[in-house]
Design a protein around this motif. Structure first.
Motif, PDB file in Angstrom:
ATOM      1  N   GLU A  69      71.873 154.961  58.095  1.00  0.00           N
ATOM      2  CA  GLU A  69      72.924 154.071  57.621  1.00  0.00           C
ATOM      3  C   GLU A  69      73.877 153.639  58.731  1.00  0.00           C
ATOM      4  O   GLU A  69      74.674 152.728  58.547  1.00  0.00           O
ATOM      5  CB  GLU A  69      73.738 154.766  56.515  1.00  0.00           C
ATOM      6  CG  GLU A  69      72.923 155.117  55.281  1.00  0.00           C
ATOM      7  CD  GLU A  69      72.297 153.877  54.641  1.00  0.00           C
ATOM      8  OE1 GLU A  69      73.020 152.870  54.490  1.00  0.00           O
ATOM      9  OE2 GLU A  69      71.093 153.925  54.330  1.00  0.00           O
ATOM     10  N   GLU A  70      73.800 154.267  59.897  1.00  0.00           N
ATOM     11  CA  GLU A  70      74.730 153.976  60.988  1.00  0.00           C
ATOM     12  C   GLU A  70      74.256 152.790  61.805  1.00  0.00           C
ATOM     13  O   GLU A  70      73.125 152.770  62.312  1.00  0.00           O
ATOM     14  CB  GLU A  70      74.909 155.200  61.884  1.00  0.00           C
ATOM     15  CG  GLU A  70      75.977 155.009  62.949  1.00  0.00           C
ATOM     16  CD  GLU A  70      76.219 156.271  63.767  1.00  0.00           C
ATOM     17  OE1 GLU A  70      77.202 156.295  64.519  1.00  0.00           O
ATOM     18  OE2 GLU A  70      75.429 157.220  63.640  1.00  0.00           O
ATOM     19  N   ASN A 118      72.035 145.583  52.937  1.00  0.00           N
ATOM     20  CA  ASN A 118      72.814 145.744  51.719  1.00  0.00           C
ATOM     21  C   ASN A 118      74.272 145.359  51.990  1.00  0.00           C
ATOM     22  O   ASN A 118      74.636 144.989  53.123  1.00  0.00           O
ATOM     23  CB  ASN A 118      72.721 147.190  51.201  1.00  0.00           C
ATOM     24  CG  ASN A 118      72.998 148.211  52.291  1.00  0.00           C
ATOM     25  OD1 ASN A 118      73.998 148.101  53.016  1.00  0.00           O
ATOM     26  ND2 ASN A 118      72.119 149.196  52.431  1.00  0.00           N
ATOM     27  N   SER A 119      75.100 145.434  50.983  1.00  0.00           N
ATOM     28  CA  SER A 119      76.509 145.050  51.111  1.00  0.00           C
ATOM     29  C   SER A 119      77.266 145.954  52.067  1.00  0.00           C
ATOM     30  O   SER A 119      78.212 145.514  52.742  1.00  0.00           O
ATOM     31  CB  SER A 119      77.178 145.055  49.739  1.00  0.00           C
ATOM     32  OG  SER A 119      77.095 146.335  49.144  1.00  0.00           O
ATOM     33  N   GLN A 120      76.848 147.221  52.167  1.00  0.00           N
ATOM     34  CA  GLN A 120      77.511 148.134  53.101  1.00  0.00           C
ATOM     35  C   GLN A 120      77.247 147.706  54.543  1.00  0.00           C
ATOM     36  O   GLN A 120      78.154 147.723  55.386  1.00  0.00           O
ATOM     37  CB  GLN A 120      77.030 149.568  52.887  1.00  0.00           C
ATOM     38  CG  GLN A 120      77.698 150.601  53.806  1.00  0.00           C
ATOM     39  CD  GLN A 120      79.207 150.627  53.645  1.00  0.00           C
ATOM     40  OE1 GLN A 120      79.719 150.679  52.512  1.00  0.00           O
ATOM     41  NE2 GLN A 120      79.936 150.584  54.752  1.00  0.00           N
ATOM     42  N   ASP A 121      76.005 147.315  54.848  1.00  0.00           N
ATOM     43  CA  ASP A 121      75.694 146.768  56.174  1.00  0.00           C
ATOM     44  C   ASP A 121      76.561 145.558  56.486  1.00  0.00           C
ATOM     45  O   ASP A 121      77.096 145.415  57.587  1.00  0.00           O
ATOM     46  CB  ASP A 121      74.222 146.344  56.247  1.00  0.00           C
ATOM     47  CG  ASP A 121      73.281 147.511  56.466  1.00  0.00           C
ATOM     48  OD1 ASP A 121      73.752 148.633  56.681  1.00  0.00           O
ATOM     49  OD2 ASP A 121      72.057 147.271  56.413  1.00  0.00           O
ATOM     50  N   GLU A 122      76.703 144.675  55.516  1.00  0.00           N
ATOM     51  CA  GLU A 122      77.481 143.455  55.700  1.00  0.00           C
ATOM     52  C   GLU A 122      78.944 143.771  55.999  1.00  0.00           C
ATOM     53  O   GLU A 122      79.546 143.190  56.907  1.00  0.00           O
ATOM     54  CB  GLU A 122      77.368 142.593  54.448  1.00  0.00           C
ATOM     55  CG  GLU A 122      78.035 141.249  54.575  1.00  0.00           C
ATOM     56  CD  GLU A 122      77.857 140.420  53.317  1.00  0.00           C
ATOM     57  OE1 GLU A 122      78.619 139.446  53.163  1.00  0.00           O
ATOM     58  OE2 GLU A 122      76.969 140.747  52.494  1.00  0.00           O
ATOM     59  N   GLN A 123      79.498 144.703  55.260  1.00  0.00           N
ATOM     60  CA  GLN A 123      80.889 145.086  55.474  1.00  0.00           C
ATOM     61  C   GLN A 123      81.078 145.732  56.835  1.00  0.00           C
ATOM     62  O   GLN A 123      82.045 145.453  57.559  1.00  0.00           O
ATOM     63  CB  GLN A 123      81.339 146.041  54.371  1.00  0.00           C
ATOM     64  CG  GLN A 123      82.800 146.439  54.461  1.00  0.00           C
ATOM     65  CD  GLN A 123      83.215 147.362  53.319  1.00  0.00           C
ATOM     66  OE1 GLN A 123      82.477 147.519  52.347  1.00  0.00           O
ATOM     67  NE2 GLN A 123      84.387 147.971  53.443  1.00  0.00           N
ATOM     68  N   THR A 124      80.146 146.617  57.214  1.00  0.00           N
ATOM     69  CA  THR A 124      80.220 147.274  58.515  1.00  0.00           C
ATOM     70  C   THR A 124      80.104 146.255  59.646  1.00  0.00           C
ATOM     71  O   THR A 124      80.814 146.344  60.659  1.00  0.00           O
ATOM     72  CB  THR A 124      79.117 148.326  58.650  1.00  0.00           C
ATOM     73  OG1 THR A 124      79.232 149.286  57.592  1.00  0.00           O
ATOM     74  CG2 THR A 124      79.195 149.054  59.986  1.00  0.00           C
TER      75      THR A 124
END
Length: 392
Positions: A53-54, A12-18
Motif C-alpha cells: 500500500e506504500e 483505488n481512492s487511497q492511492d489517489e489521495q496519497t
C-alpha cells in the motif's frame, strides 16, 4: 532492484489521495490543486512505484504528439515525477523512469519528452537536451507601431476549438512544437488560478490569421500583460499583433511570453528591447529508433542515405545498425548497413530534434562518423531550432 517494487496505475481512492498529497509536497501548492491536476490529465495516465500500500513515487504521462520536419510524431510527455522524501536517494526515481520507458516501448511509442528538474537522472536512462523553453519580456514604454487595416475581435476564451486550427498550422512548421493534449489546452483557456483571461482573433472572423490569449497581472511593481498563448500566421497579422500589444502601454509596463531562443516577429520592432529572462532546455528520448526515424519529416527535395550504428544501454532493440534512406523527403528505415555513423541514443536524441548538428555532437564524443556521413546527417536533420511554449 525491479523485483522490490510494483509498477502500477492508481488502484483505488487511497492511492489517489496519497498521490495528491505527494504532488503538493513535491511541487508546492495545495492538495486541491494537485487533485485538479490529476483530474485534468486523467487518473489512468499516472503511474506509481509501490510496495504493497506504500507509494514510493509517481509520475504522469501526456499522450500527445510533437512536430518534427513538418510531421507529427506520437510522443509521451513525462511530468510530475515525484518521490516521497523519505525514499529519496535510494534509486526509486531511476527505477520508476526505467519502468515507464519499458512500458512506452511495449506500447510502440516512438519518442518521449520531459522537463528535467535534474539532468543526471534522466540522462542515466537515455534522455538528452533537445530544445529550448524561454521566458521573454518586453518593456512597452515608448513602443508605438502602425497596425494596418487588419481587424481584431474579442472572443470567448473558454472554447479552444476557435484556436486549434490556427495553432496547428503554426506548430507543424516548428520543430518541437506540440500537438497539444486536451489538458494543456484547458490549462491555457481555463487555469486553476482566479484570473480574468482575454482572447482575440486577428483578422476576419471567417478566416483569422492569428490569435492572442492573455491575462493582466501585477508582479514586483510591474503591470504585466502575460501572454498565455499567441499565434500569427502572416506578416500583416504579426504587425497587427504588435500594434495591439503596444496599444496597452498607457497602463501595462511589460509584456511576457514563453517561446524559443529565436522570435522572428521581433524583427518588426524598432529596437532590440525584448530580453530572455529565463531559459530552460527540455529533453527527449527516442523509444523506438526505426519508428521515430521513419515518422519524422525531412527536407522535401532531399535524397540521401545514412548508415547508423546505435548504442542504447536500456532498450536492446534500439542497438545495432540501421539504414535510413530519404527519398523526396520520405523516410525508410531498414536493419543493417555499413554502420559508418556510430552514435549513442543520447546523441541521436539531440540530432533527431535538430537541437545540435552532427558536427556539434562530434565534439561531445557522442558519435564517431566519417566526414561524408557527418555532412549527410547535417542535411537530413536540418530545420528550425526546436522549441516549445508549453510546460508540462
Amino acid at each position: 532492484m525491479g523485483s522490490q517494487f510494483d509498477y502500477t496505475q492508481i488502484r483505488n481512492s487511497q492511492d489517489e489521495q496519497t498521490m495528491a498529497t505527494l504532488l503538493s509536497q513535491c511541487f508546492g501548492g495545495t492538495s486541491e490543486l494537485a487533485q485538479s491536476y490529476l483530474n485534468r490529465l486523467g487518473k489512468d495516465n499516472f503511474r506509481l512505484l509501490c510496495q504493497g500500500e506504500e507509494i514510493f513515487g509517481s509520475l504522469g504521462i501526456y499522450q500527445m504528439g510533437q512536430w518534427y520536419g513538418g510531421r507529427r510524431v506520437p510522443m509521451a510527455g513525462i511530468s510530475a515525477v515525484g518521490i516521497a522524501p523519505e525514499h529519496r536517494g535510494k534509486g526509486v526515481a531511476d527505477q520508476l523512469m526505467r519502468q515507464v520507458i519499458l512500458e512506452l516501448h511495449q506500447l510502440k511509442v516512438p519518442i518521449s519528452t520531459l522537463y528535467p528538474a535534474t539532468q543526471v537522472l534522466y540522462r542515466k536512462v537515455g534522455y538528452e537536451q533537445a530544445g529550448s523553453y524561454c521566458h521573454w519580456e518586453l518593456p512597452l514604454a515608448g513602443l508605438k507601431l502602425p497596425g494596418g487595416d487588419l481587424p481584431i475581435h474579442s472572443v470567448t476564451p473558454n472554447n479552444d476549438e476557435a484556436f486549434q486550427d490556427i495553432y496547428t498550422r503554426k506548430a507543424q512548421a516548428n520543430n518541437g512544437n506540440l500537438d497539444r493534449h486536451p489538458a494543456l489546452w484547458e490549462q491555457i483557456i481555463n487555469p486553476v488560478e482566479k484570473q480574468t483571461i482575454y482572447a482575440y482573433l486577428i483578422g476576419e472572423k471567417t478566416q483569422p490569421e492569428g490569435y492572442v490569449i492573455f491575462t493582466q497581472n501585477q508582479d514586483s511593481g510591474k503591470f504585466v500583460l502575460a501572454l498565455r498563448d499567441w499565434v500569427v500566421l502572416t506578416e500583416r497579422a504579426t504587425q497587427r499583433f504588435w500594434s495591439f500589444i503596444a496599444a496597452h502601454r498607457s497602463q501595462i509596463t511589460h509584456v511576457r511570453w514563453r517561446g524559443g531562443l529565436l522570435e522572428p516577429s521581433l524583427l518588426l520592432l524598432p529596437e532590440q528591447t525584448a530580453k530572455i529572462i529565463d531559459l530552460e532546455y527540455w529533453m527527449i528520448r527516442i523509444i523506438d529508433v526505426p519508428k521515430a526515424l521513419s515518422m519524422r519529416g525531412y527536407p522535401p527535395t532531399l535524397n540521401a542515405q545514412l548508415h547508423l550504428e546505435v548504442t542504447d544501454d536500456l532498450l536492446q532493440t534500439n542497438n545495432g545498425k540501421f539504414c535510413l534512406t530519404i527519398s523526396q523527403g520520405e523516410a525508410e528505415v531498414t536493419p543493417g548497413g555499413k554502420g559508418n555513423f556510430q552514435i549513442d541514443i543520447r546523441g541521436l536524441n539531440a540530432l533527431y530534434s535538430g537541437f545540435l548538428t552532427a558536427h556539434q555532437l562530434e565534439l561531445t564524443g557522442q558519435l564517431n562518423a566519417t566526414p561524408e556521413s557527418l555532412a549527410t546527417a547535417t542535411m537530413i536533420f536540418s530545420g528550425s531550432n526546436p522549441w516549445m511554449s508549453d510546460f508540462f
